[in-house]
Scaffold this motif. Sequence first.
Motif, mmCIF file in Angstrom:
data_model
loop_
_atom_site.group_PDB
_atom_site.id
_atom_site.type_symbol
_atom_site.label_atom_id
_atom_site.label_comp_id
_atom_site.label_asym_id
_atom_site.label_seq_id
_atom_site.Cartn_x
_atom_site.Cartn_y
_atom_site.Cartn_z
ATOM 1 N N UNK A 95 0.860 -1.186 0.000
ATOM 2 C CA UNK A 95 0.000 0.000 0.000
ATOM 3 C C UNK A 95 0.896 1.236 0.000
ATOM 4 N N UNK A 96 0.660 2.100 -0.945
ATOM 5 C CA UNK A 96 1.520 3.275 -1.093
ATOM 6 C C UNK A 96 1.285 4.255 0.055
ATOM 7 N N UNK A 122 1.290 7.983 0.920
ATOM 8 C CA UNK A 122 1.332 9.264 0.221
ATOM 9 C C UNK A 122 2.513 10.111 0.694
ATOM 10 N N UNK A 182 3.574 0.323 2.779
ATOM 11 C CA UNK A 182 3.410 -0.505 3.970
ATOM 12 C C UNK A 182 2.779 -1.843 3.605
ATOM 13 N N UNK A 183 3.087 -2.828 4.441
ATOM 14 C CA UNK A 183 2.610 -4.181 4.185
ATOM 15 C C UNK A 183 1.987 -4.729 5.474
ATOM 16 N N UNK A 184 1.063 -5.653 5.283
ATOM 17 C CA UNK A 184 0.426 -6.287 6.443
ATOM 18 C C UNK A 184 1.197 -7.550 6.805
ATOM 19 N N UNK A 217 1.390 -3.347 10.807
ATOM 20 C CA UNK A 217 1.668 -2.530 9.625
ATOM 21 C C UNK A 217 3.167 -2.277 9.594
ATOM 22 N N UNK A 248 -3.344 11.824 6.044
ATOM 23 C CA UNK A 248 -3.567 10.450 6.499
ATOM 24 C C UNK A 248 -3.573 10.419 8.017
ATOM 25 N N UNK A 308 -3.915 3.819 9.589
ATOM 26 C CA UNK A 308 -4.110 2.799 8.569
ATOM 27 C C UNK A 308 -5.045 1.736 9.121
ATOM 28 N N UNK A 332 -6.513 -2.598 8.182
ATOM 29 C CA UNK A 332 -6.322 -3.768 7.336
ATOM 30 C C UNK A 332 -7.697 -4.214 6.836
ATOM 31 N N UNK A 391 -3.490 -3.324 3.353
ATOM 32 C CA UNK A 391 -3.575 -2.159 4.233
ATOM 33 C C UNK A 391 -4.214 -1.011 3.479
ATOM 34 N N UNK A 392 -5.081 -0.292 4.155
ATOM 35 C CA UNK A 392 -5.663 0.896 3.543
ATOM 36 C C UNK A 392 -5.409 2.080 4.456
ATOM 37 N N UNK A 393 -5.167 3.229 3.860
ATOM 38 C CA UNK A 393 -4.946 4.432 4.642
ATOM 39 C C UNK A 393 -6.296 4.975 5.109
#
Lengths: 160, 719
Positions: free
Chosen positions: A47-48, A50, A59-61, A66, B679, B682, B684, B690-692
């Motif tokens: 996930x980018x 910003x 970031x990665x799960x 995170x 932002x 975050x 999940x 993952x979403x912001x």
Amino acid sequence: MQAEVKQNDQEVKHAEHSEFVSFTVAGQAFCLKITQIREIRRWSPVTILPHAPADVLGVMNLRGAVIPIYDLSARFGLQQTEASERNVVIVVSVHGKPVGLLAESVSEIISINPDDIQDTPPVDSRNTMEYIQGIISHDDTMVRIINLDAVISAPEQVMP
Amino acid sequence: MSGSIQDTFFEECEELLEATDEGLTAIEGGDHNPEVVNAIFRAVHSIKGGAGAFGLDDLVAFAHRFETVFDEVRSNRLELDEKLVQLLLRSSDHLSALVEAARDGGQIDEAHHDTLLAALDEYTPDEEEDLTFEPMGLGGPAPMMDLGDLGAAPAAPQEETYRIRFQPLKEMYGTGNEPFFLFQALRDMGDLAVTLDENELPGFDTMDMDESYLAWDLVLVTKEPRSVVEAVFEFVEGLCELSIAGDGDAEAEANALAALDAMFTAPPAAGSADGEAAAAPFEPPVPAPEPEAKPAAAEEKASAPKAESGKQEQRGGPKPTLRVELERVDRLINAVGELIINHSMLAQQIANLNVSDTRDVETELEGFKNLARDIQEGVMAIRAQPVKPLFQRMARIVREASAATGKTCKLVTEGENTEVDKTVIERLSDPLTHILRNAVDHGVEKPEDRTAAGKQTTGEIRLSASHRSGSVCIEIRDDGAGVNRPRVKQIAIEKGLIPENAELTDGEIDNLLFAPGFSTAKEISNLSGRGVGMDVVKNAVTGLGGRINISSAPGKGSTFTIILPLTLAVMDGMVVSVADQTMVVPITSIVETMRGSDDMINSLGADGTLLSIRGNFVPICDVARALGLYRESDRQAGVYLLVETETGQRCALAVDDIHDQRQVVIKSLDGVCGEIPGVAAATILGDGKIAMILDPESIIAASPTAAAFDTERRLSNAS
């Protein structure tokens, strides 16, 4: 995998034959002490973040946590990696926090006698000097030992 | 001394101070129940004891003085009048300050300290005078009121003989306490003779293995004061029948109990008041040396009822609680968050399975979901705490503020048992303090002005907490003069916050209080004019995901309303996509959503666009652009989320698509990366990605169109 990671220079120097994992980043061989590595995963889209600098991929799960993923190549001032399925993410623990490092591919586990580690010869790049804590010769190739603390704690500027 | 033990001490101190405060508030409210006084006495005494162990001399000395006054009250030698209650309240505040200073290494107000000590001294009997100045050692509780009868010239502690009857209840053995260790502790103080009383021991055939049959009679000759002897049995309080009789006990006690003595014609040995021990005659095994040849009879029974009553309170105490490291709870919360994410992943997988009949699985999945919710609520409840301690601290703030400004105010609290997340409570402390100081300093009028306005001289500040549809509402209402709007406006103009000819509604003027750099204090008072304004309060509240409003009526007072989310861990969000990225927008900030068509979009200037909604024009803020993301596809942002900011400004956030509305688990980005404009955190999602979570406020602030439009609107208001 959950092994307590010690980044003690002393330990690197005095331990008899430590094991290192070598991998390639932008065509160059690097290595990290095996105890510093928590796991190695196949790359999957992240996930980018910003406004993040070029060497922070996103970031990665990781099982609910995170974790940030750095492009080692960009971090070392080399060209940016075009991340694909073939690449790997090396999960390390720095300052008690998991961090993912994108590398081209993992090569092998090598056993190193601490006495064989040579100091980094002075070169023109300050970043290189900071990030590499020593070099060794393995199968006639030069393998660079990464100074993890310097790579990650180096200030990461987030653009305003 | 180990830090963790000290931490525990300070933790306990906090509870004890709360108990003290609670008791004093009850007394202030007219409840003069001796139990309340006793409870405070015990709390202060425990603080003193602990402080002594850590060598916190200031704290020990003050707690001692404080405690002495309470001892006077408790033995009915002092009347609890208004003046004394106020002094005690102030002393309790100061005690908290001392504890804080000891914990955080801060400074205390020396002058205030001395004033209070002097004031407390007026209430303590003269003969205490010399004693209290004795250096308080590290070794343990200092000499106490029990020595009061030694007269004005207390010499070195004299040897005393204590007759102790100790009969453990079977519960004591269950707690792992060993009589042996207690006796060992006593032996360390002086000469100890122990006699086992096994009279109650039945034959082997009738014996209940779990019952306690044994009792011990102890004779201790020691220089230590009674309090030290009593302290040995502190941990078995309520778990044993205990009587301690000293040969040199206070005369006052003897007098008071002379009547009682007459009732007890039984042999002096009957240690226990309930007569249970009467069957076991007391026989001093070794004739103990008695330096003061006083008949011990009266004193001996004197302490028996005391021990009894102490035991009663122990039994009727509060519900058992468990002290758990916060980190453990947080780990559990994380795991539950995972469980919820896991559920949505499973649901997604099943939906993708391409099986015709998934009803059975879905039923089970529904059950799984409900269970996960239950667990989540349960875990969240662990973190939730009543706001009571916070409110009690606020009472202190109001007292201090009133004293500093020469006004009289009282704080009325409501909904003290409303439970809020621990972090929210912690982070509410500063903003609440600020609002309350402001309420006293600027809100409530001076007593003479209040009288002139036909109000009671005592200002009333009402602090209430309540749950309101998934959020917590905290209200601070004062009955003061209300916001002085002409003055507020004038100051705002002076400080260049608004143009000179601006025309603002009452509400807009009131909201100027939250503008950065605004302060109405004519002179910088010690109290609220500390260079921070209400904008700090507002930031703190918004930082918690809440909002704050002010309403005011001239002459009647002002009300601050703080609305906060129940928890910081989960929130309702709208899942949207922006430039091929999935993101979440907090539902609380969204007013409405709509699909836009070309004819709704109007250009303004070179770059700006406005969305027309039912005749109103609202600036459009392209989220992708605000976040610096580029669309790979040439899809246009065609869906608008109408959001409203704290200042009431509206803006249309342009996103590519809306997917879903769901509860999301908030994952902090602290330590992962620096602060990212736009932002907030975050989360999940169901697919493991993952979403912001976006922060509309800062996105709008970063968007040139919206910001520019806001300025224009203000200017047009002004003209």
